[in-house]
Structures are given as structure tokens and as C-alpha cells.
Design an enzyme around this catalytic site. Structure first.
Site, short mmCIF file in Angstrom:
data_model
loop_
_atom_site.label_atom_id
_atom_site.label_comp_id
_atom_site.label_asym_id
_atom_site.label_seq_id
_atom_site.Cartn_x
_atom_site.Cartn_y
_atom_site.Cartn_z
N LEU A 8 0.83 -1.14 -0.19
CA LEU A 8 0.14 0.13 -0.09
C LEU A 8 0.88 1.15 -0.06
O LEU A 8 1.78 1.38 1.00
CB LEU A 8 -0.75 -0.02 1.13
N ARG A 15 2.06 14.98 6.14
CA ARG A 15 2.88 15.31 7.33
C ARG A 15 4.37 15.76 6.92
O ARG A 15 5.22 16.07 7.73
CB ARG A 15 2.69 14.60 8.62
N LYS A 22 5.51 10.50 -0.42
CA LYS A 22 5.95 10.22 0.81
C LYS A 22 7.16 8.69 0.73
O LYS A 22 8.15 8.85 0.87
CB LYS A 22 5.28 9.81 1.90
N TYR A 104 3.58 -2.21 3.45
CA TYR A 104 3.20 -0.63 3.43
C TYR A 104 4.32 -0.13 2.79
O TYR A 104 5.33 -0.17 3.26
CB TYR A 104 2.86 -0.26 4.69
N GLU A 156 -9.30 -0.08 16.26
CA GLU A 156 -8.39 1.21 15.85
C GLU A 156 -8.69 1.89 16.88
O GLU A 156 -9.57 1.96 17.61
CB GLU A 156 -9.18 1.81 14.71
N ASN A 171 -1.43 -3.64 16.36
CA ASN A 171 -1.32 -4.18 14.77
C ASN A 171 -0.32 -3.32 14.23
O ASN A 171 -0.55 -2.24 14.05
CB ASN A 171 -2.69 -4.12 14.08
N ASN A 379 56.44 10.54 -13.36
CA ASN A 379 56.26 11.52 -11.81
C ASN A 379 55.62 12.80 -12.75
O ASN A 379 56.29 13.45 -13.55
CB ASN A 379 57.60 11.65 -11.56
N ALA A 382 54.03 19.21 -9.54
CA ALA A 382 53.01 19.90 -8.96
C ALA A 382 52.34 20.90 -10.13
O ALA A 382 52.98 21.34 -10.99
CB ALA A 382 53.69 20.90 -7.94
N ASN A 388 42.61 18.85 -22.04
CA ASN A 388 42.01 17.93 -23.02
C ASN A 388 40.72 18.46 -23.69
O ASN A 388 40.44 17.71 -24.33
CB ASN A 388 41.61 16.94 -21.74
C1 UD1 Z 1 -3.17 0.97 10.05
C2 UD1 Z 1 -3.96 0.01 10.73
C3 UD1 Z 1 -4.00 -0.06 12.19
C4 UD1 Z 1 -2.42 -0.34 12.56
C5 UD1 Z 1 -1.54 1.05 11.64
C6 UD1 Z 1 -0.10 0.40 11.64
C7 UD1 Z 1 -6.10 -0.04 9.54
C8 UD1 Z 1 -7.31 0.39 9.39
N1 UD1 Z 1 -5.40 0.35 10.59
O1 UD1 Z 1 -3.85 2.36 10.70
O2 UD1 Z 1 -4.53 -1.07 12.74
O3 UD1 Z 1 -1.93 -0.23 13.80
O4 UD1 Z 1 -1.82 0.91 10.21
O5 UD1 Z 1 0.54 1.66 11.22
O6 UD1 Z 1 -5.85 -0.68 8.52
N2 UD1 Z 1 -3.27 3.52 2.36
C9 UD1 Z 1 -3.68 3.55 0.95
N3 UD1 Z 1 -4.78 3.86 0.74
C10 UD1 Z 1 -5.76 4.01 1.65
C11 UD1 Z 1 -5.52 4.27 2.97
C12 UD1 Z 1 -4.32 3.92 3.36
O7 UD1 Z 1 -2.86 3.31 0.46
O8 UD1 Z 1 -6.86 4.42 1.34
C13 UD1 Z 1 -1.70 3.40 2.84
C14 UD1 Z 1 -1.16 4.71 3.34
O9 UD1 Z 1 -0.53 5.32 2.68
C15 UD1 Z 1 -0.42 3.92 4.61
C16 UD1 Z 1 -0.86 2.77 4.85
O10 UD1 Z 1 -1.92 2.52 3.97
O11 UD1 Z 1 0.98 3.67 3.98
C17 UD1 Z 1 -1.52 2.68 6.36
O12 UD1 Z 1 -2.85 3.77 6.37
P1 UD1 Z 1 -2.96 4.66 7.33
O13 UD1 Z 1 -4.07 5.60 7.05
O14 UD1 Z 1 -1.63 5.42 7.95
O15 UD1 Z 1 -3.29 3.63 8.78
P2 UD1 Z 1 -3.22 3.71 9.96
O16 UD1 Z 1 -4.58 4.71 10.46
O17 UD1 Z 1 -2.05 4.24 10.64
#
Ligand code: UD1
Ligand code: CA
Length: 458
Positions: A8, A15, A22, A104, A156, A171, A379, A382, A388
Site C-alpha cells: 500500500l 505530514r 512520501k 506498506y 482502531e 497491529n 612522475n 605539481a 584535454n
Molecule cells: C493502520 C491500521 C492500524 C495499524 C497501523 C499501523 C487499518 C484500518 N489500521 O492504521 O491497525 O496499527 O496501520 O501503522 O488498517 N493507504 C492507502 N490507501 C488508503 C489508506 C491507506 O494506500 O486508502 C496506505 C497509506 O499510504 C499508508 C498505509 O496504507 O501507507 C496505512 O494507512 P494509514 O491511514 O496510515 O493507517 P493507520 O491509520 O495508521
């Protein structure tokens, strides 16, 4: 076993406050996402086969441009509606997989050994979760277990009760889903929660409901599952990773004066009894043989350094090849195509480009040697410069074995200096000098005995 891997990488990473997506921000010189891809590839190689699907959204084109040379299925997620929604986009491509591993793009240090354990635990039959116990679990989804220790759900942070918030096992997001369950579980998620997102984590309660076992694996190191959301976290992870790389080098026989002040950004091959002093940067493909000393402040990029060579302080090597027992620096610059044969010496404020410096030859001070071939035992005094470039084309200079190039000689290429030939200091050499000859090309000195120094006007 066919293990497909879904990475993902669609999130914005707001941020980071960056125009660069990112997942393209580098750790140890490589985009974070590339680290994940490499770990995924290694895992598939170890356990069988599979496809890698990368879910992209924000900055999709930039991500594809940067990593298009990998064999990947790019899947676009145009709206980011949650981790479950992201995986949904990859479901059609995962048809036929025995197990699907979710990774991720912003969790870059995940190790293949950990992924292999997780896949083994799932084996396509069980839902495998990668979890970790954290002293401060805030922000993460909590692993909720029943009285027998069986996983019931992932809740969550934003949906947790006060009791659930006190759970330390969280998680990491990384999970292995049985291929035969993927479509059923992932395509039927709801977004009825605090963030109105499709949570991937809700597959846990689906597994529990239909009595598919849920198993968990923990990583060996916490850094493996650390995500990057800000530049502060990026730097923290970079430092932690650099420390790991330095530790690995030290373990293999390299002395590092201060592991906090050496950076490794590439694939480094090292021998034994190497000394790396402070503020050394090793980049790209670097090979360093036994007994090499690299003094403070050196940058070594895509270069090879032979046994016993010493690279003195503040030297910069790029695509250079330094043979055994050479001495380079201090303050030397070896540019692409610099090739030093055994025991050659290149001293301070010397630049070498696309040139061979033969065995035992010396270019010790303040010189530019470009597009040249220097034999052995020569040699170069200096301030010698190979001229070139005529403003349009580059030309070659050839200096044969044992030649002595006088201080401040300008060698106007194309030109060749014969074996054991000499050039007079300050000469501008435009014609070849044959073996054993002396070439002098400068105005003769004339002393004017009637000369009077000017005096100050009244
Ligand atoms: C998620 C987990 C959480 C875990 C945490 C660990 C879920 C619902 N929650 O939360 O349990 O503790 O990761 O870091 O899965 N992304 C996409 N598309 C989307 C949403 C997210 O590609 O639509 C990608 C984001 O770029 C990111 C990753 O998925 O790299 C995680 O998404 P994020 O929204 O940060 O999840 P968390 O809220 O941190
Ligand atoms: Ca979120």
C-alpha cells in the site's frame, strides 16, 4: 506456494510537507518503497512465486517513474478510502494466489525473514497478523484477545474503549490473508466507524466469525515495523538503520571509529581489517578490500578500493578504481573512469578523470589529469594540467613509463610524452616529445640589469 504481495502506497503523507510522494523519500539512499519491494522480492524467491501489486494514488506517476524498472503490477486507488479499500483495488490481480501478504510503502525496514515466518504461519489456511508490543501503543490498532488468548478483533485507536486503549499489543498492519478468503473478506468491508474508512483490520472479525484461525508473528526488531509519517520519523529510522548497517560491517571485520558518523547508502562489499574513520559516506556499489584505511570526511561512490590502499582525509571518489597499496589524498578527487594501478599515488588537490595512472606513478600536488593514459613509474609534477578540451572536443594525452612531467606543465592534447622523457617546468607542450627527450616550451629568462623599480608619484 503462490504468495502475492500487495504494497500500500497511495497515501498522501501530508505530514512530510513535501512535493515528493512520501514513499519516495529515501532511507539509506533508496526510496522507502524500494526497500519494501526488495524485501518482497526476496521473500517470494525464498518461498515460491507470486506477483507484487503496488497500490498507488498520490503522486502515482512520480512513483511509477522512479520504480518502473521493477517487475510490478501498478494498481491505482484514485480516492483513499482506507486500507481495506486500497487492498480491494488489488483483489482482481491476486486471483489464484494461495496467500496474499499486505505490506506498506512507508514501513521500509521490514525483513524478509519476518515475512517468511508470517507466510509460514498463515500457510494460506490461517489469517496471519504481524503484531508487536509497544510501551506506548497510542495511534495503533489494538489486538483484542478473548480469555483464552485467541485474537478476536483489531480495534482502531479512534474506535477503542478505555480498556482497549490499555492494550499494548498492536497491529503493525502487515498481514497474510488466505488467498481463497481474500475476495470474500475484503470486498465486503463496511466503513461504519469513527473515520468512515474501509478498514482492512476488519478482516480479523470476519475470520473469527467463520472460525478461520488467526495466528500472530512478531518481528525480531521493532524498527522493522516502524512507519514514517514525518521527516522527524524519517531521520529517526535512518539513524536506526545506519546503526544496524554499521553493526553488520563491524561484525564482518571492519573497524568503525564511530558508527554514528559513518553512512552507508548502497551495496557495500568489504574485506577484513578495514578502518573507517569518522564522517565517511559509502554510496552505491562499493567494494573495499582487506587492510584499506579510509580517513575522515571521504565520500566513496560506486568505486573499488584494492587491498592495503589508503584514502586520506577529505577525498572524493566516484566510479573510480583504486588498485592495491595506492595512496589517495588528502583532498583528492577521483572522477568517473579514474583508474589507479598498484601503488599509484594521487595527492592533495588533484583531480583525475577518465584516466589510467600506471603502477607506482605519482601525481602528488595540484594537478588535473583528464582523458589521459599514464604509464608506470611516471612522475607528474605539481600543477600539471592536461588541456584535454578545446572547447568542442575532448582529446587524449599519453604519458609513457618513467616520464617526468615538470612542474606546471600544460599538456595540450592530443599529445604524447615518450618513455623516460622529461618536460621542463612551466612548459606549454603542444608537440609530442619522443622517448628520453626533453621538451621545453617557454620563454627564455632574460635579466635586465638597467631595470629600475617605479617610485611613487609625488
Ligand atoms: C493502520 C491500521 C492500524 C495499524 C497501523 C499501523 C487499518 C484500518 N489500521 O492504521 O491497525 O496499527 O496501520 O501503522 O488498517 N493507504 C492507502 N490507501 C488508503 C489508506 C491507506 O494506500 O486508502 C496506505 C497509506 O499510504 C499508508 C498505509 O496504507 O501507507 C496505512 O494507512 P494509514 O491511514 O496510515 O493507517 P493507520 O491509520 O495508521
Ligand atoms: Ca488512517
Amino acid at each position: 506456494m503462490r504468495a502475492d504481495i500487495v504494497i500500500l502506497a497511495a497515501g498522501q503523507g501530508s505530514r512530510m510537507k513535501s512535493n515528493l510522494p512520501k514513499v519516495l523519500h529515501p532511507i539509506a539512499g533508496k526510496p522507502m518503497l524500494e526497500h519494501v519491494i526488495l524485501s518482497a522480492q526476496q521473500t517470494q524467491k525464498m518461498i515460491g512465486k507470486g506477483e507484487i501489486h503496488v497500490v498507488i494514488g498520490h503522486g502515482a506517476q512520480k512513483v511509477k517513474d522512479a520504480l518502473g524498472h521493477y517487475d510490478l503490477n501498478w494498481v491505482e486507488q484514485t480516492e483513499q478510502l482506507g486500507t481495506g479499500h486500497a487492498v480491494q483495488q488489488a483483489v482482481p490481480g491476486c486471483k489464484g494466489a494461495d496467500v496474499v501478504l499486505v505490506l506498506y510503502g512507508d514501513v521500509p525496514l521490514i525483513k524478509s525473514s519476518t515475512l517468511q515466518s508470517l507466510l509460514a504461519a498463515s500457510n494460506g489456511e490461517r489469517l496471519g497478523l504481524l503484531t508487536i508490543n509497544l510501551p506506548n501503543p497510542s495511534g495503533y490498532g489494538r489486538i483484542v484477545r478473548d480469555g483464552f488468548g485467541n485474537v478476536q478483533a483489531i480495534v482502531e485507536d479512534k474506535d477503542s474503549t478505555p480498556e482497549q486503549l490499555a492494550i499494548n499489543e498492536v497491529n503493525t498492519g502487515i498481514m497474510a490473508i488466505p488467498g481463497k478468503k481474500l475476495e470474500d473478506w475484503v470486498m465486503h468491508l463496511s466503513n461504519d466507524n469513527a473515520q468512515k474508512e474501509y478498514y482492512l483490520t476488519d478482516v480479523v472479525s470476519k475470520a473469527v466469525t467463520e472460525e478461520t484461525p488467526v495466528v500472530h508473528v512478531q518481528p525480531q526488531q521493532a524498527t522493522e515495523v516502524e512507519g514514517v509519517n514525518s521527516r522527524v520519523q524519517l531521520t529517526e529510522l535512518e539513524r536506526a538503520f545506519q546503526q544496524q548497517l554499521a553493526t553488520a560491517l563491524m561484525t564482518s571485520g571492519v573497524t568503525i571509529i564511530d558508527p554514528a558518523r559513518v553512512d552507508i547508502r548502497g551495496d557495500i562489499k568489504t574485506g577484513k581489517d578495514i578502518l573507517l574513520d569518522i564522517n565517511v559516506i559509502l554510496e552505491g556499489d562499493v567494494e573495499i578490500a582487506d587492510n584499506v584505511i579510509i580517513e575522515p570526511g571521504c565520500v566513496i561512490r560506486n568505486s573499488r578500493i584494492g587491498e592495503g590502499a589508503i584514502i586520506k582525509a577529505h577525498s572524493i571518489l566516484e566510479n573510480a578504481d583504486v588498485a592495491a597499496n595506492c595512496e589517495v589524498g588528502p583532498f583528492a578527487r577521483l572522477r568517473p573512469g579514474a583508474q589507479l594501478a598498484e601503488k599509484a599515488r594521487v595527492g592533495n588537490f588533484v583531480e583525475i578523470k577518465k584516466s589510467v595512472i600506471g603502477a607506482g606513478s605519482k601525481v602528488n600536488h595540484l594537478s588535473y589529469v583528464g582523458d589521459a593514459e599514464v604509464g608506470s613509474g611516471a612522475n607528474i609534477g605539481a600543477g600539471v594540467v592536461t588541456c584535454n578540451y578545446d572547447g568542442v572536443n575532448k582529446h587524449k594525452t599519453s604519458i609513457d613509463d618513467g616520464a617526468f612531467i615538470g612542474t606546471n606543465t600544460s599538456l595540450v592534447a592530443p599529445v604524447s610524452i615518450g618513455k623516460n622523457a622529461t618536460t621542463g617546468a612551466g612548459s606549454v607542450i603542444t608537440k609530442d616529445v619522443a622517448d628520453n627527450e626533453l621538451g621545453v616550451a617557454r620563454g627564455r629568462q632574460r635579466n635586465v640589469d638597467t631595470w629600475k623599480r617605479p617610485t611613487k608619484d609625488a
